[in-house]
Design a protein around this motif. Structure first.
Motif, PDB file in Angstrom:
ATOM      1  N   ARG A 146       0.856  -1.191   0.000  1.00 47.64           N
ATOM      2  CA  ARG A 146       0.000   0.000   0.000  1.00 47.64           C
ATOM      3  C   ARG A 146       0.891   1.241   0.000  1.00 47.64           C
ATOM      4  O   ARG A 146       1.788   1.368   0.834  1.00 47.64           O
ATOM      5  N   ALA A 147       0.667   2.150  -0.932  1.00 50.77           N
ATOM      6  CA  ALA A 147       1.413   3.401  -1.000  1.00 50.77           C
ATOM      7  C   ALA A 147       0.720   4.456  -0.147  1.00 50.77           C
ATOM      8  O   ALA A 147      -0.479   4.688  -0.293  1.00 50.77           O
ATOM      9  N   LEU A 148       1.490   5.087   0.738  1.00 53.02           N
ATOM     10  CA  LEU A 148       0.934   6.121   1.611  1.00 53.02           C
ATOM     11  C   LEU A 148       1.323   7.525   1.175  1.00 53.02           C
ATOM     12  O   LEU A 148       0.592   8.482   1.448  1.00 53.02           O
ATOM     13  N   GLY A 149       2.471   7.677   0.543  1.00 50.58           N
ATOM     14  CA  GLY A 149       2.931   9.008   0.169  1.00 50.58           C
ATOM     15  C   GLY A 149       4.150   8.937  -0.729  1.00 50.58           C
ATOM     16  O   GLY A 149       4.733   7.874  -0.925  1.00 50.58           O
ATOM     17  N   GLN A 150       4.522  10.072  -1.287  1.00 52.50           N
ATOM     18  CA  GLN A 150       5.720  10.155  -2.125  1.00 52.50           C
ATOM     19  C   GLN A 150       6.539  11.370  -1.690  1.00 52.50           C
ATOM     20  O   GLN A 150       6.039  12.272  -1.019  1.00 52.50           O
ATOM     21  N   SER A 151       7.807  11.368  -2.075  1.00 52.42           N
ATOM     22  CA  SER A 151       8.771  12.262  -1.433  1.00 52.42           C
ATOM     23  C   SER A 151       8.937  13.640  -2.046  1.00 52.42           C
ATOM     24  O   SER A 151       9.650  14.477  -1.489  1.00 52.42           O
ATOM     25  N   LEU A 152       8.322  13.904  -3.183  1.00 46.85           N
ATOM     26  CA  LEU A 152       8.400  15.254  -3.728  1.00 46.85           C
ATOM     27  C   LEU A 152       7.574  16.202  -2.864  1.00 46.85           C
ATOM     28  O   LEU A 152       6.561  15.792  -2.290  1.00 46.85           O
ATOM     29  N   PRO A 153       7.947  17.464  -2.793  1.00 52.47           N
ATOM     30  CA  PRO A 153       7.178  18.408  -1.980  1.00 52.47           C
ATOM     31  C   PRO A 153       5.922  18.918  -2.680  1.00 52.47           C
ATOM     32  O   PRO A 153       5.328  19.913  -2.264  1.00 52.47           O
ATOM     33  N   ARG A 154       5.534  18.236  -3.744  1.00 48.86           N
ATOM     34  CA  ARG A 154       4.360  18.626  -4.538  1.00 48.86           C
ATOM     35  C   ARG A 154       3.755  17.367  -5.136  1.00 48.86           C
ATOM     36  O   ARG A 154       4.306  16.283  -5.005  1.00 48.86           O
ATOM     37  N   LYS A 155       2.618  17.537  -5.789  1.00 52.01           N
ATOM     38  CA  LYS A 155       2.003  16.398  -6.486  1.00 52.01           C
ATOM     39  C   LYS A 155       2.949  15.919  -7.580  1.00 52.01           C
ATOM     40  O   LYS A 155       3.651  16.703  -8.208  1.00 52.01           O
ATOM     41  N   SER A 156       2.957  14.627  -7.817  1.00 49.97           N
ATOM     42  CA  SER A 156       3.816  14.053  -8.842  1.00 49.97           C
ATOM     43  C   SER A 156       3.010  13.737 -10.098  1.00 49.97           C
ATOM     44  O   SER A 156       1.957  13.091 -10.021  1.00 49.97           O
ATOM     45  N   ALA A 157       3.527  14.189 -11.249  1.00 46.24           N
ATOM     46  CA  ALA A 157       2.843  13.935 -12.509  1.00 46.24           C
ATOM     47  C   ALA A 157       2.804  12.450 -12.854  1.00 46.24           C
ATOM     48  O   ALA A 157       1.906  11.995 -13.555  1.00 46.24           O
ATOM     49  N   THR A 158       3.768  11.686 -12.344  1.00 45.29           N
ATOM     50  CA  THR A 158       3.853  10.269 -12.705  1.00 45.29           C
ATOM     51  C   THR A 158       3.221   9.339 -11.670  1.00 45.29           C
ATOM     52  O   THR A 158       3.027   8.165 -11.944  1.00 45.29           O
ATOM     53  N   LEU A 159       2.888   9.864 -10.480  1.00 44.44           N
ATOM     54  CA  LEU A 159       2.410   8.991  -9.397  1.00 44.44           C
ATOM     55  C   LEU A 159       0.946   9.217  -9.026  1.00 44.44           C
ATOM     56  O   LEU A 159       0.490   8.772  -7.978  1.00 44.44           O
ATOM     57  N   GLY A 160       0.242   9.902  -9.892  1.00 45.80           N
ATOM     58  CA  GLY A 160      -1.204  10.027  -9.720  1.00 45.80           C
ATOM     59  C   GLY A 160      -1.628  10.645  -8.400  1.00 45.80           C
ATOM     60  O   GLY A 160      -1.180  11.727  -8.031  1.00 45.80           O
ATOM     61  N   ASP A 161      -2.477   9.918  -7.673  1.00 45.24           N
ATOM     62  CA  ASP A 161      -3.083  10.458  -6.452  1.00 45.24           C
ATOM     63  C   ASP A 161      -2.261  10.214  -5.186  1.00 45.24           C
ATOM     64  O   ASP A 161      -2.734  10.530  -4.093  1.00 45.24           O
ATOM     65  N   ILE A 162      -1.074   9.644  -5.309  1.00 48.30           N
ATOM     66  CA  ILE A 162      -0.266   9.419  -4.107  1.00 48.30           C
ATOM     67  C   ILE A 162       0.175  10.788  -3.570  1.00 48.30           C
ATOM     68  O   ILE A 162       0.866  11.538  -4.264  1.00 48.30           O
ATOM     69  N   PRO A 163      -0.224  11.150  -2.353  1.00 52.66           N
ATOM     70  CA  PRO A 163       0.042  12.511  -1.857  1.00 52.66           C
ATOM     71  C   PRO A 163       1.492  12.700  -1.422  1.00 52.66           C
ATOM     72  O   PRO A 163       2.186  11.733  -1.071  1.00 52.66           O
TER      73      PRO A 163
END
Length: 318
Positions: A215-232
């Motif tokens: 389960r993905a909870l988040g991603q490390s960019l400080p903004r929305k990612s164009a490649t990772l969809g809805d992962i906050p």
């Protein structure tokens, strides 16, 4: 106006002529990573079209080993004429030298920054059996179950290790870091439930996210990612969190500025090409570009923050 000696005038004139003539032969791109690695693949995607933009071939030479130290040092010692470029990444350029008692090079002081070209977000994943569905829930659960959660890493001092330590430090919780022999085994341990969570480069985990094995909870960019969809962004919960992989080009120190500027301009043209954008996206990366000065500032910031994370992780230089 100060008087310039003939030898100085000649050197300036020769440098100017050389820069105007650049490039008149093939350019070597040293990649301090193994063939087939993510950095190698992204380098080849960029190099193929960078050659078109420069008007001369750009050939990749892999010089891997010692966490990237061997290849970067070879580039550092090359002639500063623009005909040797080095693919820089946070692993080889920042982390590897900082894990040495006497760092063999400084990412900012010992190179001419040319420009960045890609950023690869890390994704925070958990085993689906863990009863958490957001970054906040993971933090709260870890605090309520102190000493019971394990964090998988790709090895001591790896990007997944340091990104996880940074998250724990900023969010104020603890997990036992369990090192593995590479990113694949560390992700597999979360899939199998041997460890509870990890935060690791997106290309290594997105197939498991899509098939529901983690389960993905988040991603490390400080903004929305164009490649990772809805992962906050993790930063939505832990303000200021920002720890992603990146790649860029540097040259040996004292490479003439006109040459650096010419390569940077060619890199900008390359990154505007649709097939380059698509190729990098397939590697889980997004375009990350800017001027040589932008990249130099970024290197200085990343180096300073990595020093702090290494100290927080209690890593001993060898």
């Amino acid at each position: 106006m100060p008087k310039l000696f003939p030898s100085v005038l000649c050197a300036l004139a020769c440098a100017s002529a050389s820069a105007q003539d650049f490039p008149n032969r093939a350019v070597r791109l040293l990649v301090p990573n193994a063939p087939g690695s993510s950095i190698d693949t992204m380098s080849r995607i960029v190099a193929a079209k960078l050659g078109d933009a420069l008007g001369q071939p750009v050939f990749v030479e892999n010089r891997d080993g010692a966490g990237g130290l061997i290849g970067v040092e070879a580039g550092k010692n090359a002639k500063p004429d623009g005909y040797t470029l080095i693919c820089a990444s946070n692993g080889s350029m920042i982390i590897a030298p900082l894990l040495k008692k006497t760092p063999p090079y400084d990412a900012v002081a010992d190179f001419s920054a040319v420009g960045s070209f890609a950023v690869t977000p890390n994704v925070l994943i958990v085993n689906p059996e863990l009863p958490v569905k957001s970054v906040k829930e993971l933090i709260d659960y870890a605090k309520a179950n102190a000493g019971k959660l394990n964090m998988a890493t790709a090895g001591v001092g790896s990007q997944s290790h340091l990104s996880g330590v940074l998250l724990m430090t900023m969010a104020g919780f603890d997990s036992l870091a369990v090192p593995h022999k590479g990113g694949g085994p560390s992700v597999n341990s979360v899939v199998a439930g041997q460890t509870h969570w990890t935060i690791t480069p997106a290309p290594a985990v997105m197939s498991f996210v899509k098939n529901g094995r983690v389960r993905a909870l988040g991603q490390s960019l400080p903004r929305k990612s164009a490649t990772l969809g809805d992962i906050p962004p993790v930063a939505d919960t832990v303000s200021g969190y920002d720890y992603s992989g990146w790649a860029g080009l540097v040259a040996p120190k004292d490479t003439p500025k006109p040459v650096v500027d010419k390569v940077n301009a060619a890199l900008a043209k390359t990154l505007a090409m649709a097939d380059v954008k698509d190729g990098l996206a397939k590697q889980g990366a997004e375009i990350f570009e800017g001027s040589p000065e932008d990249f130099r500032r970024f290197l200085a910031q990343d180096q300073a923050s990595t020093v702090k994370v290494i100290k927080a992780a209690n890593l001993q230089a060898d």
